[in-house]
Design a protein around this motif. Sequence first.
Motif, PDB file in Angstrom:
ATOM      1  N   ASN A  62       0.814  -1.209   0.000  1.00  0.00           N
ATOM      2  CA  ASN A  62       0.000   0.000   0.000  1.00  0.00           C
ATOM      3  C   ASN A  62       0.852   1.266   0.000  1.00  0.00           C
ATOM      4  O   ASN A  62       0.327   2.376   0.043  1.00  0.00           O
ATOM      5  CB  ASN A  62      -0.935   0.008   1.223  1.00  0.00           C
ATOM      6  N   GLY A  63       2.181   1.089  -0.053  1.00  0.00           N
ATOM      7  CA  GLY A  63       3.082   2.235  -0.017  1.00  0.00           C
ATOM      8  C   GLY A  63       3.522   2.670  -1.399  1.00  0.00           C
ATOM      9  O   GLY A  63       3.081   2.143  -2.425  1.00  0.00           O
ATOM     10  N   ILE A  64       4.418   3.656  -1.433  1.00  0.00           N
ATOM     11  CA  ILE A  64       4.923   4.200  -2.694  1.00  0.00           C
ATOM     12  C   ILE A  64       6.385   3.806  -2.893  1.00  0.00           C
ATOM     13  O   ILE A  64       7.077   3.429  -1.949  1.00  0.00           O
ATOM     14  CB  ILE A  64       4.794   5.739  -2.721  1.00  0.00           C
TER      15      ILE A  64
ATOM     16  N   ASN B 286      -6.284   8.068  -5.569  1.00  0.00           N
ATOM     17  CA  ASN B 286      -6.984   6.786  -5.685  1.00  0.00           C
ATOM     18  C   ASN B 286      -6.017   5.616  -5.864  1.00  0.00           C
ATOM     19  O   ASN B 286      -6.435   4.520  -6.233  1.00  0.00           O
ATOM     20  CB  ASN B 286      -7.968   6.830  -6.858  1.00  0.00           C
ATOM     21  N   SER B 287      -4.729   5.855  -5.582  1.00  0.00           N
ATOM     22  CA  SER B 287      -3.710   4.826  -5.832  1.00  0.00           C
ATOM     23  C   SER B 287      -3.397   3.977  -4.604  1.00  0.00           C
ATOM     24  O   SER B 287      -2.502   3.145  -4.642  1.00  0.00           O
ATOM     25  CB  SER B 287      -2.421   5.481  -6.339  1.00  0.00           C
TER      26      SER B 287
ATOM     27  N   ALA C 143      -2.363  11.196   0.462  1.00  0.00           N
ATOM     28  CA  ALA C 143      -1.591  11.487  -0.739  1.00  0.00           C
ATOM     29  C   ALA C 143      -0.480  12.484  -0.450  1.00  0.00           C
ATOM     30  O   ALA C 143       0.665  12.320  -0.899  1.00  0.00           O
ATOM     31  CB  ALA C 143      -2.517  12.022  -1.828  1.00  0.00           C
ATOM     32  N   LEU C 144      -0.819  13.539   0.312  1.00  0.00           N
ATOM     33  CA  LEU C 144       0.193  14.544   0.636  1.00  0.00           C
ATOM     34  C   LEU C 144       1.306  13.947   1.483  1.00  0.00           C
ATOM     35  O   LEU C 144       2.495  14.263   1.282  1.00  0.00           O
ATOM     36  CB  LEU C 144      -0.460  15.717   1.364  1.00  0.00           C
ATOM     37  N   TYR C 145       0.952  13.071   2.409  1.00  0.00           N
ATOM     38  CA  TYR C 145       1.972  12.417   3.238  1.00  0.00           C
ATOM     39  C   TYR C 145       2.902  11.570   2.375  1.00  0.00           C
ATOM     40  O   TYR C 145       4.129  11.573   2.560  1.00  0.00           O
ATOM     41  CB  TYR C 145       1.287  11.563   4.308  1.00  0.00           C
ATOM     42  N   ARG C 146       2.338  10.874   1.409  1.00  0.00           N
ATOM     43  CA  ARG C 146       3.175  10.087   0.508  1.00  0.00           C
ATOM     44  C   ARG C 146       4.075  10.984  -0.338  1.00  0.00           C
ATOM     45  O   ARG C 146       5.212  10.618  -0.663  1.00  0.00           O
ATOM     46  CB  ARG C 146       2.290   9.187  -0.365  1.00  0.00           C
TER      47      ARG C 146
END
Length: 625
Positions: free
Chosen positions: A56-58, A196-197, A215-218
């Motif tokens: 679930n991470g980037i 939505n990713s 999203a901003l945290y990622r």
Amino acid sequence: MFKINHSIILNTCAILLCTITIISCQTTPKEELPPNIVWITSEDNSKHYLKLFDENGIATPNIESLAEHGLIFNRAFSNAPVCSVARSAIISGCYGPRIGAQFHRKIATVPMPDSLKMFPAYLREAGYYATNNSKEDYNINKTEGVWDESSKKASWRNRGENQPFFHVFNIGVSHESSMHFSAEDIETNTPETDQNSFEIQPNHPDTDLFKYTNALYRDKIREMDRQVGEIIKELKEDGRLDDTFIFYYGDHGGVLPGSKGYLYETGLHVPMVVHVPEKYKHLVNSPVGSSVNGFVSFIDLAPTVLNLAGIDIPKELDGKAFLGKDIIAEELNSRDETYSYADRFDEKYDMVRAVRKGKYKYIRNYQPFNFDGLMNNYRYKQLAYQEWQSLYDKGELNEIQSAFFENRAPEMLFDIDTDPYETKNLANDPEHKATLLDLRNRLNTWIKGMPDLSFYPEHHLIGEAFDNPVAFGQKHKKEIEKYIEIADLGLLNFREAENSITQALDSSDPWERYWAIIVCSSFGEQAIGMEATIREISTIDSELINKVRAAEFLGIVKKLDPSLVMTNALYATEKPSEALLILNSIVLMNSGDYGYNFDIEREKISKVVTEDPEVMRRLEFLNVL
């Protein structure tokens, strides 16, 4: 007769001696310099948001590049979910509740245990150049000789010729404060990460604001990874990649609501990768490029660095090295335990301890009526926290999402493999009773063994223990064991515990009374038969905080409006830490289902109390002008 030619013999001996010397020089290796060691620490990152550790991470390509020539630590844990307490464990190699370093923000600092130094001092004594760029944030007295330089300009490049170095670089871009954006910011700033990713974790409401915050945290993690790349580039330009161990890790869990500040996996389970330099591969017995599944904790970092540097590890450290030529890969991967703790964070008090063993996590809430979502001003600067609270107040959350704002169970047991966000408490499941008892016993062995100083209130420790917390703990070990036993009465059926609670309420030891009252508050209406005794404590006890705890119980069971008792205690104290504990109960009684009103007059509070910054936050929230 044969005649000896002494000249020939002497020449022959000389030739043999030279030959032996040459052979000796060729076969005896030159003494190896110890490795360089660099730590890259990112603020407020749990492992859940990096694809290297969680689907679930980037992607974090620079951290991933370290892993290609190193080790991925899949089970790395902070011992505390907030920076100063976590960093105190790192710099000391000791558990905070044993040495008095468990409170954030510090009202008073504590000394290192008598026989120990902050670990960079040992590196410097061995010839290392030790630098920190630049955050310290310890709850421990700073002593001379820890760093060669600790500043925003500190660099390994200022060392002496051929001098090994230890360098810490702190990346703050992902700190909690980066999530303190406004509603206007949402309109003008579109995150790089597709909203939505990823999936929203199950204890959070699936709203546009939570998607935006995620999203901003990622995005902040992406920037953090770019900064990791810049440090790697500097080391490469200096030709240091082949002789430098590079550790990357998060300094504790992430900043999405319910993470930082809480003993859940999102507050404790951190990403960690260690680049293994080619020249020093012989110091690591795990295959380069592999993953390590053994548990490592922040108390283990100090002994690990000392071990890699070839320095004797002081036996008084609580941690255990996880790298070095003497660390066997099989033994490392067999490690499966980590312990953690949460006490006062900023102005909010709690007392929670946890142990994770393998896939099971046991959390002990010693004051379960102090619900997780109790106001903490800095947390609630984040709009997502505010929305979460608002949706709860409107009754628009499901059971899992609502738990943050409701009383907790005294014991919680989770299967992390099947329930990574700790939403299903197995503590009362008969099938898991053996696991519950095992982990409960392990936790009790740990807290008694330290012993855990938090069984005394912070203001008492500041006044009586903080000159030498370790010695105080050893001197009062039997008393602390007694307080633990009283606290654990809350785990029994009330009828089984009733007589022992009664005895503790009548004890001449104020802290036995203190814990007996807390146990009654945990039982709530089941303990209504204790009302008369506790009502008396609320008026005559020698300790202000016991009067407050008694009023708290009476407020919980709705037998007394606690506001007068608590307010008068606040006026009477001259200690900011005692005032904070009183205010914690005031905020609780002012919150949620209780809703008692408090008419606090600022001018009646001691000046030394009102000038404390944490007290100011509580008074601001209570609109005490």
